[in-house]
Scaffold this active site. Structure first.
Site, PDB file in Angstrom:
ATOM      1  N   CYS A 124    -103.038  41.919  79.424  1.00 32.32           N
ATOM      2  CA  CYS A 124    -103.768  42.191  78.173  1.00 32.32           C
ATOM      3  C   CYS A 124    -105.277  42.215  78.358  1.00 32.32           C
ATOM      4  O   CYS A 124    -105.997  42.673  77.473  1.00 32.32           O
ATOM      5  CB  CYS A 124    -103.378  41.183  77.108  1.00 32.32           C
ATOM      6  SG  CYS A 124    -101.612  41.118  76.854  1.00 32.32           S
ATOM      7  N   HIS A 267    -108.407  40.374  71.610  1.00 34.48           N
ATOM      8  CA  HIS A 267    -107.070  40.886  71.931  1.00 34.48           C
ATOM      9  C   HIS A 267    -106.119  40.457  70.817  1.00 34.48           C
ATOM     10  O   HIS A 267    -106.130  39.300  70.386  1.00 34.48           O
ATOM     11  CB  HIS A 267    -106.618  40.324  73.285  1.00 34.48           C
ATOM     12  CG  HIS A 267    -105.164  40.548  73.547  1.00 34.48           C
ATOM     13  ND1 HIS A 267    -104.550  41.766  73.358  1.00 34.48           N
ATOM     14  CD2 HIS A 267    -104.180  39.688  73.958  1.00 34.48           C
ATOM     15  CE1 HIS A 267    -103.269  41.659  73.657  1.00 34.48           C
ATOM     16  NE2 HIS A 267    -103.016  40.420  74.012  1.00 34.48           N
ATOM     17  N   ASN A 297     -98.669  42.997  69.363  1.00 33.56           N
ATOM     18  CA  ASN A 297     -99.429  42.875  70.612  1.00 33.56           C
ATOM     19  C   ASN A 297     -99.133  44.084  71.504  1.00 33.56           C
ATOM     20  O   ASN A 297     -98.029  44.205  72.043  1.00 33.56           O
ATOM     21  CB  ASN A 297     -99.024  41.568  71.312  1.00 33.56           C
ATOM     22  CG  ASN A 297     -99.744  41.347  72.633  1.00 33.56           C
ATOM     23  OD1 ASN A 297    -100.419  42.242  73.140  1.00 33.56           O
ATOM     24  ND2 ASN A 297     -99.591  40.157  73.199  1.00 33.56           N
TER      25      ASN A 297
HETATM   26  N1  ACO Z   1     -87.952  33.641  64.518  1.00 31.27           N
HETATM   27  C1  ACO Z   1     -87.560  32.431  64.082  1.00 31.27           C
HETATM   28  N2  ACO Z   1     -87.707  31.315  64.813  1.00 31.27           N
HETATM   29  C2  ACO Z   1     -88.278  31.424  66.015  1.00 31.27           C
HETATM   30  C3  ACO Z   1     -88.725  32.652  66.533  1.00 31.27           C
HETATM   31  C4  ACO Z   1     -88.545  33.794  65.734  1.00 31.27           C
HETATM   32  N3  ACO Z   1     -88.938  35.031  66.107  1.00 31.27           N
HETATM   33  N4  ACO Z   1     -89.261  32.458  67.764  1.00 31.27           N
HETATM   34  C5  ACO Z   1     -89.173  31.136  68.012  1.00 31.27           C
HETATM   35  N5  ACO Z   1     -88.562  30.504  66.959  1.00 31.27           N
HETATM   36  C6  ACO Z   1     -88.259  29.111  66.793  1.00 31.27           C
HETATM   37  C7  ACO Z   1     -88.098  28.387  68.113  1.00 31.27           C
HETATM   38  O1  ACO Z   1     -86.784  28.571  68.613  1.00 31.27           O
HETATM   39  C8  ACO Z   1     -88.366  26.949  67.704  1.00 31.27           C
HETATM   40  O2  ACO Z   1     -87.191  26.425  67.128  1.00 31.27           O
HETATM   41  P1  ACO Z   1     -86.768  24.884  67.413  1.00 31.27           P
HETATM   42  O3  ACO Z   1     -87.910  24.070  66.878  1.00 31.27           O
HETATM   43  O4  ACO Z   1     -85.508  24.776  66.657  1.00 31.27           O
HETATM   44  O5  ACO Z   1     -86.632  24.810  68.907  1.00 31.27           O
HETATM   45  C9  ACO Z   1     -89.406  27.092  66.597  1.00 31.27           C
HETATM   46  O6  ACO Z   1     -89.342  28.460  66.158  1.00 31.27           O
HETATM   47  C10 ACO Z   1     -90.828  26.801  67.033  1.00 31.27           C
HETATM   48  O7  ACO Z   1     -91.042  27.463  68.278  1.00 31.27           O
HETATM   49  P2  ACO Z   1     -92.402  27.400  69.026  1.00 31.27           P
HETATM   50  O8  ACO Z   1     -92.297  28.181  70.290  1.00 31.27           O
HETATM   51  O9  ACO Z   1     -92.869  25.972  69.112  1.00 31.27           O
HETATM   52  O10 ACO Z   1     -93.324  28.169  67.986  1.00 31.27           O
HETATM   53  P3  ACO Z   1     -94.881  28.266  67.973  1.00 31.27           P
HETATM   54  O11 ACO Z   1     -95.366  27.764  66.668  1.00 31.27           O
HETATM   55  O12 ACO Z   1     -95.495  27.732  69.211  1.00 31.27           O
HETATM   56  O13 ACO Z   1     -95.093  29.849  67.978  1.00 31.27           O
HETATM   57  C11 ACO Z   1     -95.567  31.691  69.456  1.00 31.27           C
HETATM   58  C12 ACO Z   1     -94.562  30.625  69.025  1.00 31.27           C
HETATM   59  C13 ACO Z   1     -95.827  32.604  68.260  1.00 31.27           C
HETATM   60  C14 ACO Z   1     -94.957  32.516  70.583  1.00 31.27           C
HETATM   61  C15 ACO Z   1     -96.871  31.003  69.899  1.00 31.27           C
HETATM   62  O14 ACO Z   1     -96.595  29.985  70.828  1.00 31.27           O
HETATM   63  C16 ACO Z   1     -97.841  31.976  70.518  1.00 31.27           C
HETATM   64  O15 ACO Z   1     -98.400  32.820  69.832  1.00 31.27           O
HETATM   65  N6  ACO Z   1     -98.117  31.885  71.819  1.00 31.27           N
HETATM   66  C17 ACO Z   1     -99.003  32.807  72.501  1.00 31.27           C
HETATM   67  C18 ACO Z   1     -98.252  34.089  72.701  1.00 31.27           C
HETATM   68  C19 ACO Z   1     -99.083  35.204  73.269  1.00 31.27           C
HETATM   69  O16 ACO Z   1    -100.225  35.359  72.902  1.00 31.27           O
HETATM   70  N7  ACO Z   1     -98.483  35.994  74.151  1.00 31.27           N
HETATM   71  C20 ACO Z   1     -99.028  37.195  74.653  1.00 31.27           C
HETATM   72  C21 ACO Z   1    -100.011  36.992  75.745  1.00 31.27           C
HETATM   73  S1  ACO Z   1    -100.727  38.482  76.170  1.00 31.27           S
HETATM   74  C22 ACO Z   1    -100.025  39.249  77.524  1.00 31.27           C
HETATM   75  O17 ACO Z   1    -100.597  39.244  78.565  1.00 31.27           O
HETATM   76  C23 ACO Z   1     -98.714  39.952  77.410  1.00 31.27           C
END
Ligand code: ACO
Length: 345
Positions: A124, A267, A297
């Site tokens: 990214c 980003h 994204n």
């Molecule tokens: N729908 C419903 N529930 C979900 C989903 C979904 N799509 N995805 C995860 N959950 C659940 C999980 O299973 C978890 O359930 P549990 O508590 O029963 O285990 C709960 O939601 C919380 O999960 P977390 O992973 O703790 O959620 P978080 O609040 O951390 O959000 C997220 C997750 C959105 C992925 C966040 O961590 C994030 O934005 N991280 C950065 C991601 C990013 O920027 N990635 C791209 C990088 S760029 C590149 O180079 C490609």
């Protein structure tokens, strides 16, 4: 405070003449995903700010999206394909694994027969890395006078559509900038690139490369790790800290404060990451340009798509300062400081 006197590259500015972007026609809403996945519009919007994404057709590759955006940027700037002497294409989803480069495929599609073309991999952060590579080549010598810097991605082809924790986050698209030596266009004032390979396994596609190649005859069930895998929490923490580091370092070394900026273009990975930076740095959210709600994204394409939309908005005036902030797999992170030019589109 607005003191660009100390700007790091006063001598030989390279300018961005025009931006353009292209996204595939098909829009996939959160509701549509919730029809086949254990997720909901409410969860996706509240955790990411994403409402929909554009998804490529089965036969569309990164070069197809890049070609549409690049044709537009050439038309905007009234530049013929033969005038382009450099194409730097950033992608994590190349048309082919290894070679030929997607940049060469694009070169042929566009008819840029005089261009040197190659790909770079910085996920990214790729567009900002690509911009700095092209700019450095243009500053270094007289051979390169007009360049295309491209971010093009079809993440829909490398995500596991059964994995709700990753598949809801990404979309497809391409964005392009045309660089020239037109000093009345948008100046690239400063760039800052960083890498931290220790975090490589926080965001990766574990199989399919030379470390863990696909074996002929091995069933899909035995090779399930050919998709994006991510430690979401770790990437989130890295992203917030990395963006803060780049923001503060670029401002400081150019003698600027946030108040001197017209826009910050981050980003577009997760609205909550952007909100966390805003909160920690005490920056009003209105200063951040966001379009993650519509595109999700798009990795290396996200910053040029945002810049193309910002350019088309008519909201920018000559002299406005724009700071772009990127982060991604690698791990990589980067920033670029732009000064909007009167002849930019
Ligand atoms: N729908 C419903 N529930 C979900 C989903 C979904 N799509 N995805 C995860 N959950 C659940 C999980 O299973 C978890 O359930 P549990 O508590 O029963 O285990 C709960 O939601 C919380 O999960 P977390 O992973 O703790 O959620 P978080 O609040 O951390 O959000 C997220 C997750 C959105 C992925 C966040 O961590 C994030 O934005 N991280 C950065 C991601 C990013 O920027 N990635 C791209 C990088 S760029 C590149 O180079 C490609």
């Amino acid at each position: 405070m607005n003191s660009l006197a100390g700007s790091r590259n006063d001598a030989r500015h390279v300018a961005i003449k025009s931006f353009a972007y292209h996204v595939p026609e098909r829009v996939v809403s959160n509701q549509e995903l919730a029809g086949s996945l254990d997720t909901s519009d409410e969860w996706i919007v509240s955790h990411t700010g994403i409402r929909q994404r554009h998804i490529a057709a089965r036969d569309q590759a990164s070069s197809d999206l890049a070609c549409r955006a690049a044709r537009q940027v050439l038309q905007n700037s009234d530049v013929a394909a033969e005038e382009i002497d450099l194409i730097v294409l950033a992608t994590a989803t190349p048309d082919y694994n290894g070679f030929p480069s997607t940049a060469c495929v694009l070169q042929d599609m566009l008819g840029c027969r005089n261009a040197v073309a190659f790909d770079i991999t910085a996920a990214c952060s790729g567009f900002i890395y690509g911009l700095e590579i092209a700019r450095s080549m243009m500053i270094a010598g007289p051979d390169y006078n007009k360049a295309l810097v491209v971010g093009a991605e079809v993440f829909s082809k490398i995500i596991n559509w059964q994995d709700r924790s990753t598949c809801v986050l990404f979309g497809d698209g391409a964005g392009v900038a045309l660089l020239s030596r037109d000093s009345s266009a948008t100046l690239v004032l400063d760039s800052l690139l960083k890498s931290d390979g220790k975090g490589a396994e926080k965001l990766w596609v574990p199989e399919g490369g030379s470390r863990a190649p696909f074996c002929p005859g091995r069933s899909q069930a035995m090779a399930p790790r050919k998709y994006v895998e991510m430690d979401g929490r770790a990437v989130y923490n890295f992203a917030v800290a990395a963006n803060q580091e780049i923001l503060n370092e670029i401002l400081e070394r150019n003698g600027l404060t946030v108040a001197d900026l017209r826009y910050i273009v981050p980003h577009q990975a997760n609205l909550r990451i952007i909100q966390a930076i805003a909160k920690r740095e005490k920056i009003p959210m209105e200063m951040f340009f966001t379009n993650i709600d519509r595109y999700a994204n798009t990795s290396a394409a996200s910053i040029p798509i945002a810049l193309a939309e910002l350019a088309a908005s008519g909201d920018l005036r000559a002299g406005d300062l724009i700071l772009c902030l990127g982060f991604g797999a690698g791990l990589t992170y980067a920033g670029v400081l732009l000064q909007w030019g009167k002849s930019s589109q």
